[in-house]
Write an enzyme that holds these catalytic residues in place. Structure first.
Site, PDB file in Angstrom:
ATOM      1  N   MET A   7      26.190 -51.002 -40.916  1.00  0.00           N
ATOM      2  CA  MET A   7      26.167 -52.080 -41.906  1.00  0.00           C
ATOM      3  C   MET A   7      27.572 -52.298 -42.468  1.00  0.00           C
ATOM      4  O   MET A   7      27.743 -52.903 -43.532  1.00  0.00           O
ATOM      5  CB  MET A   7      25.175 -51.748 -43.019  1.00  0.00           C
ATOM      6  CG  MET A   7      23.737 -51.667 -42.482  1.00  0.00           C
ATOM      7  SD  MET A   7      22.467 -51.906 -43.718  1.00  0.00           S
ATOM      8  CE  MET A   7      22.742 -50.493 -44.758  1.00  0.00           C
ATOM      9  N   GLY A   8      28.579 -51.784 -41.759  1.00  0.00           N
ATOM     10  CA  GLY A   8      29.957 -52.021 -42.185  1.00  0.00           C
ATOM     11  C   GLY A   8      30.401 -51.068 -43.282  1.00  0.00           C
ATOM     12  O   GLY A   8      29.779 -50.027 -43.495  1.00  0.00           O
ATOM     13  N   ALA A   9      31.499 -51.453 -43.983  1.00  0.00           N
ATOM     14  CA  ALA A   9      32.150 -50.542 -44.947  1.00  0.00           C
ATOM     15  C   ALA A   9      32.398 -49.209 -44.240  1.00  0.00           C
ATOM     16  O   ALA A   9      31.978 -48.138 -44.685  1.00  0.00           O
ATOM     17  CB  ALA A   9      31.316 -50.372 -46.217  1.00  0.00           C
ATOM     18  N   LEU A  10      33.096 -49.302 -43.130  1.00  0.00           N
ATOM     19  CA  LEU A  10      33.223 -48.165 -42.210  1.00  0.00           C
ATOM     20  C   LEU A  10      34.034 -47.033 -42.814  1.00  0.00           C
ATOM     21  O   LEU A  10      34.995 -47.240 -43.552  1.00  0.00           O
ATOM     22  CB  LEU A  10      33.871 -48.629 -40.902  1.00  0.00           C
ATOM     23  CG  LEU A  10      33.118 -49.741 -40.151  1.00  0.00           C
ATOM     24  CD1 LEU A  10      33.830 -50.049 -38.838  1.00  0.00           C
ATOM     25  CD2 LEU A  10      31.658 -49.379 -39.894  1.00  0.00           C
ATOM     26  N   HIS A  11      33.620 -45.830 -42.474  1.00  0.00           N
ATOM     27  CA  HIS A  11      34.319 -44.615 -42.900  1.00  0.00           C
ATOM     28  C   HIS A  11      34.339 -43.657 -41.718  1.00  0.00           C
ATOM     29  O   HIS A  11      33.842 -43.982 -40.627  1.00  0.00           O
ATOM     30  CB  HIS A  11      33.643 -44.010 -44.137  1.00  0.00           C
ATOM     31  CG  HIS A  11      32.163 -43.807 -43.987  1.00  0.00           C
ATOM     32  ND1 HIS A  11      31.614 -42.953 -43.059  1.00  0.00           N
ATOM     33  CD2 HIS A  11      31.110 -44.381 -44.632  1.00  0.00           C
ATOM     34  CE1 HIS A  11      30.315 -42.961 -43.155  1.00  0.00           C
ATOM     35  NE2 HIS A  11      29.971 -43.844 -44.086  1.00  0.00           N
ATOM     36  N   HIS A  61      31.156 -43.193 -39.541  1.00  0.00           N
ATOM     37  CA  HIS A  61      30.935 -44.236 -38.522  1.00  0.00           C
ATOM     38  C   HIS A  61      31.900 -44.034 -37.342  1.00  0.00           C
ATOM     39  O   HIS A  61      31.528 -44.184 -36.179  1.00  0.00           O
ATOM     40  CB  HIS A  61      31.198 -45.627 -39.107  1.00  0.00           C
ATOM     41  CG  HIS A  61      30.289 -46.020 -40.236  1.00  0.00           C
ATOM     42  ND1 HIS A  61      30.743 -46.194 -41.522  1.00  0.00           N
ATOM     43  CD2 HIS A  61      28.960 -46.287 -40.272  1.00  0.00           C
ATOM     44  CE1 HIS A  61      29.733 -46.567 -42.302  1.00  0.00           C
ATOM     45  NE2 HIS A  61      28.644 -46.628 -41.570  1.00  0.00           N
ATOM     46  N   ASP A  77      21.312 -39.574 -41.531  1.00  0.00           N
ATOM     47  CA  ASP A  77      20.052 -40.277 -41.811  1.00  0.00           C
ATOM     48  C   ASP A  77      19.018 -39.730 -40.821  1.00  0.00           C
ATOM     49  O   ASP A  77      18.640 -40.402 -39.858  1.00  0.00           O
ATOM     50  CB  ASP A  77      20.259 -41.782 -41.662  1.00  0.00           C
ATOM     51  CG  ASP A  77      21.374 -42.273 -42.578  1.00  0.00           C
ATOM     52  OD1 ASP A  77      21.133 -42.368 -43.781  1.00  0.00           O
ATOM     53  OD2 ASP A  77      22.494 -42.512 -42.083  1.00  0.00           O
ATOM     54  N   SER A  87      28.770 -45.223 -47.085  1.00  0.00           N
ATOM     55  CA  SER A  87      29.388 -46.464 -47.595  1.00  0.00           C
ATOM     56  C   SER A  87      29.095 -46.642 -49.077  1.00  0.00           C
ATOM     57  O   SER A  87      29.859 -47.278 -49.799  1.00  0.00           O
ATOM     58  CB  SER A  87      28.848 -47.671 -46.823  1.00  0.00           C
ATOM     59  OG  SER A  87      29.057 -47.501 -45.449  1.00  0.00           O
ATOM     60  N   ARG A  88      27.977 -46.106 -49.527  1.00  0.00           N
ATOM     61  CA  ARG A  88      27.608 -46.285 -50.937  1.00  0.00           C
ATOM     62  C   ARG A  88      28.348 -45.314 -51.862  1.00  0.00           C
ATOM     63  O   ARG A  88      28.251 -45.459 -53.080  1.00  0.00           O
ATOM     64  CB  ARG A  88      26.103 -46.102 -51.126  1.00  0.00           C
ATOM     65  CG  ARG A  88      25.255 -47.258 -50.599  1.00  0.00           C
ATOM     66  CD  ARG A  88      23.817 -47.043 -51.040  1.00  0.00           C
ATOM     67  NE  ARG A  88      22.908 -48.092 -50.595  1.00  0.00           N
ATOM     68  CZ  ARG A  88      22.310 -48.095 -49.417  1.00  0.00           C
ATOM     69  NH1 ARG A  88      22.539 -47.130 -48.541  1.00  0.00           N
ATOM     70  NH2 ARG A  88      21.474 -49.066 -49.096  1.00  0.00           N
TER      71      ARG A  88
HETATM   72  P1  AMP Z   1      25.115 -47.396 -42.071  1.00  0.00           P
HETATM   73  O1  AMP Z   1      26.306 -48.280 -41.930  1.00  0.00           O
HETATM   74  O2  AMP Z   1      25.060 -46.642 -43.351  1.00  0.00           O
HETATM   75  O3  AMP Z   1      23.832 -48.099 -41.729  1.00  0.00           O
HETATM   76  O4  AMP Z   1      25.288 -46.260 -40.969  1.00  0.00           O
HETATM   77  C1  AMP Z   1      25.483 -46.607 -39.624  1.00  0.00           C
HETATM   78  C2  AMP Z   1      25.374 -45.361 -38.794  1.00  0.00           C
HETATM   79  O5  AMP Z   1      26.371 -44.427 -39.210  1.00  0.00           O
HETATM   80  C3  AMP Z   1      24.019 -44.636 -38.954  1.00  0.00           C
HETATM   81  O6  AMP Z   1      23.606 -44.154 -37.686  1.00  0.00           O
HETATM   82  C4  AMP Z   1      24.364 -43.517 -39.894  1.00  0.00           C
HETATM   83  O7  AMP Z   1      23.503 -42.396 -39.757  1.00  0.00           O
HETATM   84  C5  AMP Z   1      25.769 -43.175 -39.440  1.00  0.00           C
HETATM   85  N1  AMP Z   1      26.483 -42.460 -40.489  1.00  0.00           N
HETATM   86  C6  AMP Z   1      26.647 -42.854 -41.776  1.00  0.00           C
HETATM   87  N2  AMP Z   1      27.305 -41.908 -42.477  1.00  0.00           N
HETATM   88  C7  AMP Z   1      27.569 -40.895 -41.615  1.00  0.00           C
HETATM   89  C8  AMP Z   1      28.203 -39.629 -41.735  1.00  0.00           C
HETATM   90  N3  AMP Z   1      28.679 -39.213 -42.898  1.00  0.00           N
HETATM   91  N4  AMP Z   1      28.287 -38.845 -40.629  1.00  0.00           N
HETATM   92  C9  AMP Z   1      27.778 -39.279 -39.440  1.00  0.00           C
HETATM   93  N5  AMP Z   1      27.155 -40.463 -39.265  1.00  0.00           N
HETATM   94  C10 AMP Z   1      27.042 -41.256 -40.333  1.00  0.00           C
END
Ligand code: AMP
Length: 273
Positions: free
Chosen positions: A32-36, A39, A152, A188-189
């Site tokens: 959902m973006g706001a990449l770290h 991701h 998740d 991201s949050r």
């Molecule tokens: P999101 O953008 O939050 O929907 O996450 C996109 C994908 O990144 C999902 O498969 C998440 O489980 C994964 N993700 C988010 N945060 C982390 C993290 N800290 N470590 C590994 N994968 C992550």
């Protein structure tokens, strides 16, 4: 150089068909973006496992439970594209809402069982939104493999089951959680956490690890859970939605006493996107 940003499924399909015709494998990293860095670890895994990699960025309205959470969700497309540049992904797919949910859209993908409990109980409809969008993204990208974070964990199990149950041609691959030095899972949050809440948040990982260790050593759930709740409160958690325990595949539950708990993890620190 930043990767091409594709905004329509037609443009995406053109690119993917060319790769497939050349016999190349395709990996997708849905976000959902706001990449770290969490991701980006998925992007690294996809690059290592596939000839072509697509990162999707879509803030999926169907998986949000509250209008304010959807509205406040960080949207940082330009910065995201810059963060992806060093990875040389092949495409960034940023579909408009109408590419995913065209007018009259009336289909929902629902996985039963695994969506009971945990985030399934506390965010009604959340997983139906996740599985519906993932089914669409798998089909739109024709990906051979899709990379998801273990952060998740329930989502990973649910999406894996969906792909198997529907005979989708996309294999779901789980990747380890990336954490801050203090143990808080990257999310991201996290940027939305006020400083005091951010300071308390690492306790969640610490306390859950202690719970798991003590249960593995044979201690009973009641006191362990009670002490976990007290430790979280001590660390600054004012509310706690739930502590539930599952085996990794979700097949075994340790039931917790009924009734609401006194204390919710700070928003964003729990594991449901
Ligand atoms: P999101 O953008 O939050 O929907 O996450 C996109 C994908 O990144 C999902 O498969 C998440 O489980 C994964 N993700 C988010 N945060 C982390 C993290 N800290 N470590 C590994 N994968 C992550």
């Amino acid at each position: 150089m930043t990767a091409p940003i594709l905004r329509t499924k037609a443009a995406l399909r053109d690119a993917v068909q060319g790769w497939k015709a050349a016999g190349e494998s395709v990996g997708v990293v849905p976000t959902m973006g706001a990449l770290h860095a969490g991701h980006l670890s998925l992007v690294e895994a996809a690059k290592a496992g596939c000839d072509r990699v697509i990162v999707t960025i879509f803030v999926n309205p169907k998986q949000f439970n509250t209008a304010s959470d959807l509205e406040n969700y960080p949207r940082t497309e330009v910065a995201d594209a810059e963060k992806l540049a060093p990875y040389a992904v092949d495409a960034i797919y940023v579909p408009g809402a109408e590419e995913i949910y065209p007018e009259g859209f009336a289909t929902s993908v629902l996985v039963s069982g695994l969506t009971d409990g945990l985030c399934g109980s506390h965010r009604p409809g959340h997983f139906d939104g996740v599985t519906t969008v993932c089914a669409k993204l798998f089909l739109q990208t024709l990906a051979d493999r899709a990379y998801f974070g273990e952060k998740d964990y329930q989502q990973l199990q649910v999406v894996t089951r969906m792909a198997r149950d529907l005979d989708l041609l996309t294999e779901v691959i789980g990747c380890p959680t990336v954490r801050e030095a203090d143990g808080l899972a990257l999310s991201s949050r996290n940027v939305l956490l006020p400083p005091g809440t951010r300071a308390a948040a690492p306790a969640l990982n610490r306390v859950l690890r202690q719970v798991a260790e003590r249960l593995a050593e044979g201690e009973s759930l009641g006191p362990v859970r009670f002490q976990a709740e007290a430790a979280l409160r001590e660390a600054g958690f004012s509310e706690l939605e739930y502590i539930e325990l599952r085996s990794a595949d979700g097949s075994r539950h340790w039931n917790t006493p009924p009734g609401p708990l006194a204390c919710s993890p700070p928003p964003g620190s729990a594991g449901c996107g």
